[in-house]
Design an enzyme around this catalytic site. Structure first.
Site, PDB file in Angstrom:
ATOM      1  CD  GLU A  49      -3.236   3.349  -5.351  1.00  0.00           C
ATOM      2  OE1 GLU A  49      -4.449   2.595  -5.569  1.00  0.00           O
ATOM      3  OE2 GLU A  49      -2.141   2.779  -5.111  1.00  0.00           O
TER       4      GLU A  49
ATOM      5  NE  ARG B 169      -4.274  -1.544  -0.017  1.00  0.00           N
ATOM      6  CZ  ARG B 169      -4.507  -2.591  -0.423  1.00  0.00           C
ATOM      7  NH1 ARG B 169      -3.179  -3.160  -1.331  1.00  0.00           N
ATOM      8  NH2 ARG B 169      -5.429  -3.314  -0.679  1.00  0.00           N
TER       9      ARG B 169
ATOM     10  CG  HIS C 241      -3.648  -0.685  -6.623  1.00  0.00           C
ATOM     11  ND1 HIS C 241      -3.935   0.008  -5.462  1.00  0.00           N
ATOM     12  CD2 HIS C 241      -3.723  -2.122  -6.272  1.00  0.00           C
ATOM     13  CE1 HIS C 241      -4.248  -0.740  -4.560  1.00  0.00           C
ATOM     14  NE2 HIS C 241      -4.064  -2.074  -4.711  1.00  0.00           N
TER      15      HIS C 241
END
Length: 315
Positions: A257, A228, A276
């Site tokens: 993000e 993360r 991601h």
């Protein structure tokens, strides 16, 4: 028959769940307007989007078990789930292979400078760059859960020296040089040629890759993050990258993000970015349904569930 509500479960569609569990009642929710049909659901098969989780919990007063198709649970309302007596399980194990392969792809690309060759290719420029070998290089894996363990296994298989970092020190498994406690991260960071971040985001790991940890890295070291974004002090990392105090960073996750267009990370030649998406695989749904099927069997039999989240630990 068990009432199961399915909503926003990543690549696992309600139709796939219905086909897999024909003896149960599957409530397929397309959007918020369909939540009223889930009032009797005792099991939820869904994601970790905070807004959708909130809507789903409000619509399911009889819910007893929530399975999130995410590995991380930092966006889940853990205190509320605990208060309501709802068991939470995550999808750990369904993403190990593809995420570990993604991390190792980062390592191979960095060691052979593939990202820079791509830049040179676009410029039609023939130029030789310096490479590194992976055999005998050291990878420090921060987070030795199922994903970190698979990273360690793959890294060991190509001849890398592996140091694992976890909440508590433990005996190393075959192929791992040693496993140290998280309070020794700063110490072992200085040994890393590659620092691989595979930990969940918790109160203990937030900001763990601090300015001090980054300052201990070799000038030839790379940071690799598939955990993360908030585990890293992003501004400290950017400073180190700009000043060439570390060799580079390969990142699949970020503090914000999608990564904002104004982020300096986009323009740094020693950074590799993916959106991601390291968990993507054509076999992810297959593994997810296999895990959920076993847990559904256990749920009906009154047995302990796999991947039950520890609300105090946060994972």
């Amino acid at each position: 028959m068990t009432n199961i509500v399915v909503w926003s479960a990543f690549s696992t569609s309600p139709e796939m769940v219905t086909a897999r569990f024909p003896e149960d009642r599957i409530v397929a929710v397309v959007d918020e307007r369909g939540l009223a049909a889930a009032v009797d659901a005792e099991v939820a098969f869904s994601g970790n989007n905070p807004r959708r989780v909130r809507k789903l919990l409000d619509a399911t007063p009889k819910l007893r078990w929530y399975h999130t198709v995410s590995a991380g649970v930092e966006n889940m309302p853990l205190p509320e789930l605990a208060q309501r007596g709802i068991v939470l399980t995550n999808n750990s194990g369904s993403y190990d292979i593809q995420i570990a392969e993604h991390l190792m792809a980062f390592v191979f690309a960095a060691s052979r400078q593939l990202h820079r060759y791509r830049d040179l290719q676009r410029a039609s420029e023939w130029k030789e760059l310096q490479h590194q070998e992976l055999r005998d290089a050291t990878i420090v894996v921060f987070g030795m859960g199922s994903i970190g363990g698979e990273i360690a296994r793959l890294a060991s298989a190509v001849g890398m020296r592996v140091i694992g970092v976890r909440r508590k020190a433990g005996a190393p498994e075959p192929g791992i040089d040693r496993v140290v406690a998280a309070d020794r991260l700063t110490e072992v960071a200085g040994e890393a040629d590659y620092l691989a971040i595979a930990a969940p985001l918790t109160s203990a790991t937030r900001g763990a890759i601090s300015r001090e940890v980054i300052s201990r890295l070799k000038p030839t070291a790379w940071i690799m993050n598939i955990g993360r974004g908030a585990i890293i002090d992003e501004s400290a990392m950017i400073d180190a990258l700009r000043e060439k105090r570390i060799a580079g960073a390969a990142l699949d996750v970020f503090t914000t993000e999608p990564l904002p267009k104004e982020s300096p990370l986009w323009l740094l030649e020693n950074v590799i970015i993916t959106p991601h998406h390291s968990g993507s695989s054509p076999r992810a749904s297959e593994r997810t349904l296999k895990l959920f099927a076993e847990n559904l069997r256990r749920y009906k039999a009154g047995e302990p569930l796999i991947n039950r989240v520890d609300f105090e630990a946060g994972y």
